[in-house]
Enzyme design. Structure first.
Site, short mmCIF file in Angstrom:
data_model
loop_
_atom_site.label_atom_id
_atom_site.label_comp_id
_atom_site.label_asym_id
_atom_site.label_seq_id
_atom_site.Cartn_x
_atom_site.Cartn_y
_atom_site.Cartn_z
CB SER A 1 17.54 24.83 -4.04
OG SER A 1 17.55 23.51 -3.57
CG HIS B 1 15.87 19.57 -5.89
ND1 HIS B 1 16.59 18.64 -5.17
CD2 HIS B 1 16.67 20.67 -6.00
CE1 HIS B 1 17.77 19.17 -4.85
NE2 HIS B 1 17.84 20.38 -5.34
#
Length: 547
Positions: free
Chosen positions: A390, A478
């Site tokens: 990410s 997340h």
């Protein structure tokens, strides 16, 4: 010639085939940059009555309109329409009042539908300031009727609860509590492309809301308008109504083009790059909606590997390496493109993009990840590692703010940064080097800055909070889904965007399926960030010794 009505029919098929009967010079002096097209009809009507010109929604579909700049004007054979005027703006407001007046009347839906089509068409022609004026009128003048609410409340209190008459009064109270424009939105949603129009309208509402002062008289009404649209769209875009699709190189060109255009994390550089992203040992999944079948709502790119990648370069090389491993041929040039399921033990989600700003605040990405996990594990049973790779979009901005505090001596300068400051001479030179990424091209500076930037980034991810959640938006997403902040990777994305956003660093969030529910609950209820010892150590947290 004001007042005179001329209807011109243009055939898109003849124009596109280069018919000699059409010439751009026929329209050279007409200032009409709006273009309409429709896949469902062969002829299109342009209605012009001087200053009172308007589009005829019963003749063609105004919902599929596209504007061309002056430079593009004669490059595409257009079906022309002039720009909106003050008269159009006034007409839009009158249309709105006329439509809402039908709410209390018993009329055929055909009548309402035609007026709603006309309103939608006219709105799409408006300039941004005109749209903002209309949205303010819609929000302030056509929300709930407070007099009717008080009357219905008083009426409801007069009846004994549970009786038939009290239930009827309750239904009446519910009805008046709904804003008037809610009824309009439901009618718009029934039109072809009407749902997409509402998604785009909410984008306009969000833009307007961001530009308004909180003390403005329109601020609260626009907030209520935004809430009504969000709640309506959240029902229509419930995950049960969405379709999961895998995008491959054989998918329609229009879908591939949009996948490329909407990519927000790692821009697609070329068609060859796009082909790799949907090719061997890669998966691209999208959610689509029946009312917007050609629009990918959320896009998730996944890499399949035998390990969790620590960089974008690792994502690229993994597919090549595994293709070679799967090949039984000697020649690398003849290496097979077939995938070997036995080699795949890890799935890395390296890019997720929500394509419609009008759906902001509606949770879809987390459901897409869960569905894709099911899909890839069914296809590759040996997958036992699930992780993201990410970006860290807010780190550089946060870091520059911290350096400003050091510069003003409002915060004590850590020892490591003092050493770096001595190398640059002053804070200004250090800031310039970080902002223009020139430090990345000096090996000595890269070595010197690595421990400082890694520890600063870990602190930013693990300890900086906003409303009790992680300050970083990607981390917050997340962690809410139950992932663990697992590994911070140095020089993971050395593209200009990666260096500018996070000094080239990326982070892995691991999804351990049996722990996700517990992790999510811990984060949402106790605001605890689940992180690996490596992250905690980098962030400066003391790790208890393990006996």
């Amino acid at each position: 010639m004001a007042g005179r009505l001329n209807v011109i029919f243009l055939s898109p098929l003849r124009i596109m085939r280069g018919s000699s009967s059409w010439s751009p010079f026929h329209f050279k002096n007409i200032k009409l940059p709006q273009v309409y097209h429709s896949r469902s009809i062969k002829k299109t009507a342009m209605v012009d009555s001087g200053e009172d010109s308007y589009c005829a929604p019963s003749t063609f579909d105004c919902l599929e309109s596209k504007s061309f700049s002056p430079d593009e004007y004669f490059e595409v054979p257009p079906l022309l329409r002039r720009q909106s005027t003050i008269e159009d703006e006034q007409r839009l407001v009158l249309l709105l009042k006329k439509i809402l007046a039908y709410q209390e009347k018993n009329v055929t839906s055909w009548i309402v539908e035609n007026y709603v089509k006309d309103l939608v068409c006219t709105y799409k022609l408006m300039t941004k300031p005109q749209k903002e004026t209309f949205l303010k009128i819609l929000a302030m003048d056509h929300s709930v009727d407070h007099d009717r609410i008080h009357k219905a409340m008083n009426h409801f209190k007069d009846f004994k609860p549970g009786t038939a008459i009290s239930l009827k009064a309750e239904e009446q109270l519910k009805s008046v509590l709904n804003p008037q424009y809610s009824w309009l939105f439901k009618h718009i949603g029934r039109l072809e492309n009407g749902v997409k129009f509402l998604v785009d309208m909410r984008t306009d509402v969000l833009d307007l809301l961001a530009s308004l002062d909180s003390k403005s008289e329109a601020f609260i009404p626009i907030q209520q308008l935004n809430t009504t649209l969000r709640e309506l769209l959240s029902l229509w875009f419930s995950v049960g109504f969405l379709k999961l699709e895998r995008v491959t190189w054989k998918s329609p060109c229009e879908m591939l083009q949009k996948i490329s255009e909407y990519e927000a994390v790692h821009p697609v550089r070329s068609w060859a790059d796009l082909k790799r992203r949907v090719g061997a040992y890669r998966r691209c999944f999208v959610y689509t909606h029946s009312s917007m079948p050609t629009e990918p709502i959320v896009v998730l790119h996944t890499a399949l590997s035998n390990e969790i990648s620590s960089s974008m370069k690792g994502i690229v090389t993994a597919a090549h390496r595994m293709s070679i491993d799967a090949s039984t041929k000697d020649s690398l040039m003849a290496a097979s493109q077939e995938e070997d399921p036995n080699l795949v033990t890890a799935a890395i989600f390296y890019s997720i993009s929500s394509t419609q700003r009008g759906l902001q605040g509606i949770e879809l990405g987390n459901y897409l990840i869960k569905r894709v996990v099911q899909e890839v594990q069914a296809e590759f049973p040996k997958i036992n590692q699930l992780s993201t790779l990410s970006p860290i979009p807010g780190f550089k901005t946060w870091l520059m703010e911290k350096i400003k505090l050091y510069e003003k001596e409002e915060k004590e300068v850590p020892e490591g940064w003092k050493n770096v400051l001595g190398e640059f001479g002053n804070w200004r030179e250090l800031k310039i080097s970080l902002l223009n990424n020139s430090w990345y091209h000096d090996h000595n500076l890269v070595v010197m800055l690595e421990p400082l930037l890694m520890s600063s980034c870990a602190y930013y991810l693990y300890k900086e909070k906003r409303r009790s959640g992680a300050l970083d938006s990607v981390a917050n997403f997340h962690l809410k889904n139950g992932a663990v902040m697992w590994r911070l990777n140095w020089m993971a994305d050395t593209s200009p965007r990666g260096l500018s956003n996070s000094c080239g660093m990326m982070v892995n969030y691991r999804y351990v399926l049996e722990d996700t529910e517990r992790n999510s609950q811990s984060y949402l209820e106790n605001h605890k960030i689940n992180a690996s010892d490596e992250i905690k150590h980098l962030a400066g947290e003391r790790i208890p010794s393990k006996m």
